[in-house]
Design a protein around this motif. Structure first.
Motif, PDB file in Angstrom:
ATOM      1  N   LYS A 256      42.452  28.686  40.369  1.00 46.71           N
ATOM      2  CA  LYS A 256      41.621  29.881  40.488  1.00 46.71           C
ATOM      3  C   LYS A 256      41.915  30.846  39.338  1.00 46.71           C
ATOM      4  O   LYS A 256      40.993  31.449  38.771  1.00 46.71           O
TER       5      LYS A 256
ATOM      6  N   GLU B 244      40.062  29.902  36.330  1.00 42.28           N
ATOM      7  CA  GLU B 244      38.659  30.319  36.402  1.00 42.28           C
ATOM      8  C   GLU B 244      38.518  31.809  36.098  1.00 42.28           C
ATOM      9  O   GLU B 244      37.549  32.239  35.454  1.00 42.28           O
ATOM     10  N   LEU B 245      39.484  32.619  36.547  1.00 36.62           N
ATOM     11  CA  LEU B 245      39.463  34.049  36.242  1.00 36.62           C
ATOM     12  C   LEU B 245      39.642  34.272  34.739  1.00 36.62           C
ATOM     13  O   LEU B 245      38.981  35.139  34.146  1.00 36.62           O
TER      14      LEU B 245
ATOM     15  N   VAL C 251      30.740  33.451  40.047  1.00 36.29           N
ATOM     16  CA  VAL C 251      31.643  34.458  39.497  1.00 36.29           C
ATOM     17  C   VAL C 251      31.189  35.836  39.956  1.00 36.29           C
ATOM     18  O   VAL C 251      30.017  36.206  39.810  1.00 36.29           O
TER      19      VAL C 251
ATOM     20  N   ASP D  87      35.964  39.016  40.304  1.00 36.20           N
ATOM     21  CA  ASP D  87      36.575  37.977  39.465  1.00 36.20           C
ATOM     22  C   ASP D  87      36.744  38.467  38.030  1.00 36.20           C
ATOM     23  O   ASP D  87      37.780  38.225  37.405  1.00 36.20           O
TER      24      ASP D  87
ATOM     25  N   ASN E  85      39.592  41.004  37.919  1.00 35.64           N
ATOM     26  CA  ASN E  85      40.886  40.339  38.010  1.00 35.64           C
ATOM     27  C   ASN E  85      41.177  39.503  36.768  1.00 35.64           C
ATOM     28  O   ASN E  85      42.326  39.403  36.331  1.00 35.64           O
TER      29      ASN E  85
END
Length: 343
Positions: free
Chosen positions: A203, A206-207, A312, A316, A319
């Motif tokens: 995750k 992905e951020l 997204v 997101d 972060n």
């Protein structure tokens, strides 16, 4: 004859990485000169991998191989490998950030049985029964899983960004399991307190992508795609399975696919579809890098295709910006430490 292309594949010695190399060979025409740079931690694995790929691509005359020995849990290794690539090449077309790992310790079998019996498809797509070690630290005093799966990828990309600029593509490999990640915790960016650091690191990747994809495209001309291979056989969890449990797992995968899961591609070669498609065939105007994940998927008969998801959120991106700021600090500190150690 086409323009020569250079592809760097981290962790190409097995599983998805090897499948990416094979699918790349099947996708790029043999009339195009191609160099595949293999990375692995040990020379023996490099030699074996290149031998297998030569056999796979038998008769392909315009194919060459190179290698670097890379350890993602060592910033010194990443820095040294980056310098080697900078000295050998003027441009890299494709960087597949495939290598990584998890710090698994086993399976919670009672929980696994309960999950499978209550919701088979979800149990073999978003499993909660894998047991992971908490708090492991690398030799660089970083969260071990965080370093392998998040920081190492970013640090490597930054170090060779000049080779990627002007058209290079970076392929980040996430996981469908990121959907069950904990909420991002800015107080535990290195995931030292997480009970599922592997899932949470995917995750985080992905951020990171949400924070840099547009910027790198606009400023450097580097296209960074985030992909995942669906559910396929890899070696990341193999040591906790024997012949019987591996066979049982495969049966459950096929059942899940038959009852409607698009994610159970099962073979690593099919899992490599989305990463290779993003590198070679994706068209930026139609297939944007920002805010989109491209995944390998399959219909009930095993016919593979690329599935696009757009999930997204503004949270997101917020972060991701926090994570990026911390990664930049770690990168700067790492470079300063390397300079001191080599002075």
């Amino acid at each position: 004859m086409g323009t020569k292309r250079v592809a760097v594949i981290t962790g190409a010695n097995g599983g998805l990485g090897f499948a990416i190399a094979c699918r790349l060979l099947d996708t790029i025409p043999s009339s195009v000169p191609l160099t595949i740079v293999i990375t692995a931690r040990h020379l023996r694995k490099v030699v074996e991998t290149i031998g297998r790929l030569r056999a796979y691509a038998k008769g392909r005359d315009l194919l060459t191989f190179d290698y670097v020995l890379l350890d993602l849990t060592s910033v010194a290794s990443i820095s040294e490998v980056s310098n080697q690539l900078l000295s050998r090449y003027t441009h890299i077309d494709y960087l597949f950030c495939n290598a990584g790992g998890g710090d698994f310790t086993g399976i919670d079998w009672p929980a696994a049985f309960v999950e499978v019996l209550s919701n088979l498809k979800d149990a073999v797509t978003h499993p909660h029964f894998k047991v992971e070690r908490i708090g492991r630290v690398s030799r660089d005093s970083l969260g071990w899983v965080f370093q392998m799966n998040v920081f190492a990828n970013y640090f490597f990309m930054k170090q060779i960004s000049t080779l990627l600029s002007g058209g290079g593509r970076v392929i980040l490999i996430s996981s469908i399991e990121s959907r069950i990640a904990h909420d991002f915790d800015p107080e535990d960016i290195q995931l030292l307190h997480s009970d599922q650091p592997y899932v949470d690191s995917k995750k985080s990747l992905e951020l990171l992508h949400a924070a840099i994809a547009k910027r790198w495209a606009d400023e450097l001309g580097v296209l960074i795609y985030i992909t995942h291979p669906g559910i396929c056989q890899t070696s990341i969890f193999a040591e906790y399975l024997n012949f019987l449990t591996t066979f049982g797992m495969l049966c459950l995968f096929y059942i899940a696919r038959w009852i409607g899961s698009p994610w159970h591609v099962i073979s690593a070669y099919k899992g490599a579809l989305a990463p290779v498609w993003a590198a070679v065939d994706a068209v930026p105007e139609a297939d944007p890098v920002d805010g989109v994940t491209y995944a390998s998927a399959s219909d009930r008969l095993g016919r593979c295709y690329v599935k696009r998801t757009e999930d997204v959120t503004d949270e997101d991106r917020k972060n991701g910006a926090i994570l990026l700021q911390e990664l930049d600090k770690l990168a700067l500190n790492s470079l300063e430490r390397i300079k001191l150690e080599t002075a």
